[in-house]
Design an enzyme around this catalytic site. Structure first.
Site, PDB file in Angstrom:
ATOM      1  N   ALA A   5      10.528  -3.284   5.596  1.00  0.00           N
ATOM      2  CA  ALA A   5      10.713  -2.022   6.319  1.00  0.00           C
ATOM      3  C   ALA A   5      10.758  -0.849   5.347  1.00  0.00           C
ATOM      4  O   ALA A   5      11.533   0.090   5.521  1.00  0.00           O
ATOM      5  CB  ALA A   5      11.969  -2.067   7.182  1.00  0.00           C
ATOM      6  N   ALA A  11       0.634  -7.089   4.767  1.00  0.00           N
ATOM      7  CA  ALA A  11       0.093  -7.891   3.666  1.00  0.00           C
ATOM      8  C   ALA A  11       0.311  -9.376   3.927  1.00  0.00           C
ATOM      9  O   ALA A  11      -0.575 -10.205   3.658  1.00  0.00           O
ATOM     10  CB  ALA A  11       0.740  -7.471   2.348  1.00  0.00           C
ATOM     11  N   LYS A  71       0.843  -1.207   0.000  1.00  0.00           N
ATOM     12  CA  LYS A  71       0.000   0.000   0.000  1.00  0.00           C
ATOM     13  C   LYS A  71       0.869   1.245   0.000  1.00  0.00           C
ATOM     14  O   LYS A  71       2.047   1.235   0.359  1.00  0.00           O
ATOM     15  CB  LYS A  71      -0.929   0.006   1.219  1.00  0.00           C
ATOM     16  CG  LYS A  71      -0.227  -0.044   2.591  1.00  0.00           C
ATOM     17  CD  LYS A  71       0.255   1.306   3.093  1.00  0.00           C
ATOM     18  CE  LYS A  71       1.047   1.192   4.381  1.00  0.00           C
ATOM     19  NZ  LYS A  71       1.650   2.492   4.791  1.00  0.00           N
ATOM     20  N   PRO A 126       9.012  -4.121  -0.417  1.00  0.00           N
ATOM     21  CA  PRO A 126      10.248  -3.905   0.339  1.00  0.00           C
ATOM     22  C   PRO A 126      10.067  -4.121   1.842  1.00  0.00           C
ATOM     23  O   PRO A 126       9.063  -3.708   2.423  1.00  0.00           O
ATOM     24  CB  PRO A 126      10.592  -2.441   0.050  1.00  0.00           C
ATOM     25  CG  PRO A 126       9.886  -2.120  -1.223  1.00  0.00           C
ATOM     26  CD  PRO A 126       8.640  -2.939  -1.230  1.00  0.00           C
ATOM     27  N   MET A 146       5.546   0.317   3.108  1.00  0.00           N
ATOM     28  CA  MET A 146       4.493  -0.092   2.182  1.00  0.00           C
ATOM     29  C   MET A 146       3.634  -1.230   2.723  1.00  0.00           C
ATOM     30  O   MET A 146       2.828  -1.799   1.984  1.00  0.00           O
ATOM     31  CB  MET A 146       5.095  -0.492   0.839  1.00  0.00           C
ATOM     32  CG  MET A 146       5.738   0.658   0.085  1.00  0.00           C
ATOM     33  SD  MET A 146       6.151   0.182  -1.610  1.00  0.00           S
ATOM     34  CE  MET A 146       4.516  -0.179  -2.268  1.00  0.00           C
ATOM     35  N   GLY A 147       3.795  -1.571   3.987  1.00  0.00           N
ATOM     36  CA  GLY A 147       2.917  -2.544   4.612  1.00  0.00           C
ATOM     37  C   GLY A 147       3.129  -3.969   4.154  1.00  0.00           C
ATOM     38  O   GLY A 147       2.182  -4.760   4.131  1.00  0.00           O
ATOM     39  N   GLY A 148       4.362  -4.346   3.822  1.00  0.00           N
ATOM     40  CA  GLY A 148       4.620  -5.709   3.381  1.00  0.00           C
ATOM     41  C   GLY A 148       4.317  -6.739   4.447  1.00  0.00           C
ATOM     42  O   GLY A 148       3.700  -7.777   4.168  1.00  0.00           O
ATOM     43  N   ASP A 186      -2.344  -1.580   9.714  1.00  0.00           N
ATOM     44  CA  ASP A 186      -2.409  -1.720   8.267  1.00  0.00           C
ATOM     45  C   ASP A 186      -2.984  -3.059   7.811  1.00  0.00           C
ATOM     46  O   ASP A 186      -3.286  -3.231   6.624  1.00  0.00           O
ATOM     47  CB  ASP A 186      -1.014  -1.568   7.649  1.00  0.00           C
ATOM     48  CG  ASP A 186      -0.475  -0.153   7.761  1.00  0.00           C
ATOM     49  OD1 ASP A 186      -1.272   0.770   8.028  1.00  0.00           O
ATOM     50  OD2 ASP A 186       0.748   0.024   7.602  1.00  0.00           O
TER      51      ASP A 186
END
EC number: 2.7.1.148
Length: 311
Positions: free
Chosen positions: A106, A114, A17, A104, A109-111, A146
């Site tokens: 840290a 997800a 995100k 990525p 983007m909320g990896g 998130d």
């Protein structure tokens, strides 16, 4: 108990995100800040494959994954998601989670979120627990602000800690170039630096709106699908803290502007830079120019669906 017809494994894909708008309020006693944000899910994905197992285990792979940065125990958010689901439903077994990362680590983007959302959906299908959307949202909110958005995807306004979601109308496509960084940033550390900045300066950083409402102009730009209108109103309250920690990101933002991006901002707590472009063709040109400058850049678009089972 799993029935004889239960799948041997379930593959779920969940998006990263960006926050096209993020206003941060004061810190509360529980350590969290009030937020008013607009999330958009982008076409950069995490894949989680859940396989039946007597124990809870996880493996992680990806083109840029440093094994030292991704925990393989209960600190891993996907493992915590699976365990919370098992506890909530009384499921007696475990699961092996194979995580294939593209978002990525840290990177703002909320990896990890997800991954957690994908693990919830995958384990629910694998175990046949059949939770309602509302119950899944409640469990997701226990894992982090998130995670509920990663479940739902699309475009949404987030309030509270960011986990109170209201879908927002955004029928158009927006094209972005993401400039990646080799070194991640700690979200808690960026929030602490923002608090310190505000104490030192006696005001909210970057003078965000006095209330924690998303300005109507942001929602109007999203509804119109007009990238130029959205470029006028993108905003991130955490950016001032991220740039303090990583002043080199200022040069990335400047490079994006020189390459023709309409606007640029730090994604979430950083350090990924999101450059908004006028069209897909413009985004490809911005990506090429960023790469010519030695930057790692990806062209993505928004908004895309949330966590989904892959057949």
């Amino acid at each position: 108990m799993r029935s004889a017809a239960a799948p041997a494994s379930v593959h779920v894909r969940a998006p990263g995100k960006i926050n096209v708008f993020l206003a941060v309020g004061d810190v509360h006693d529980d350590g969290y800040h009030s937020l008013a944000t607009v999330f958009q899910a982008v076409s950069l994905y995490e894949d989680v494959i859940a396989t039946a197992s007597p124990d809870f285990t996880v493996s992680v792979s990806g083109p840029d994954v440093d094994p030292a940065t991704v925990p393989l125990d209960d600190r891993n958010l996907a493992v915590r998601a699976a365990k919370i689901l098992a506890m909530a439903t009384g499921y007696p077994g475990g699961v092996h989670l194979e995580i294939r990362k593209s978002v990525p680590v840290a990177g703002g983007m909320g990896g990890g979120s997800a991954d957690a959302a994908a693990a919830l959906v995958a384990c629910d299908a694998l175990w046949g627990t059949g939770l309602s959307s509302q119950r899944m949202h409640e469990l997701a909110a226990r894992l982090g602000a998130d995670v509920p958005f990663a479940l739902h995807g699309g475009t949404a306004v987030g309030t509270g800690r960011g986990d109170h979601l209201t879908p927002a109308l955004a029928p158009g496509r927006f094209d972005w170039v993401l400039v990646l960084s080799d070194q991640g940033l700690s979200t808690p550390q960026i929030y602490r630096q923002l608090d310190e900045y505000r104490l030192e300066h006696g005001a909210l950083a970057d003078d965000p709106p006095e209330s924690l409402d998303v300005p109507p102009a942001v929602l109007q730009a999203l509804r119109s699908g007009d990238a130029r209108a959205l470029a006028e109103v993108v905003f991130n309250d955490l950016q001032v803290a991220a740039l303090q920690d990583r002043p080199d990101l200022e040069r990335v933002l400047a490079a994006g502007a020189e390459a023709g991006a309409l606007a640029g901002l730090v994604s979430g707590s950083g350090p990924t830079i999101a450059l908004l472009c006028a069209s897909a063709d413009d985004a490809r040109r911005v990506q090429d120019e960023c790469e010519e400058r030695g930057l790692r850049a990806l062209h993505v678009h928004s908004a895309v669906p949330g966590a989904r089972i892959i057949a």
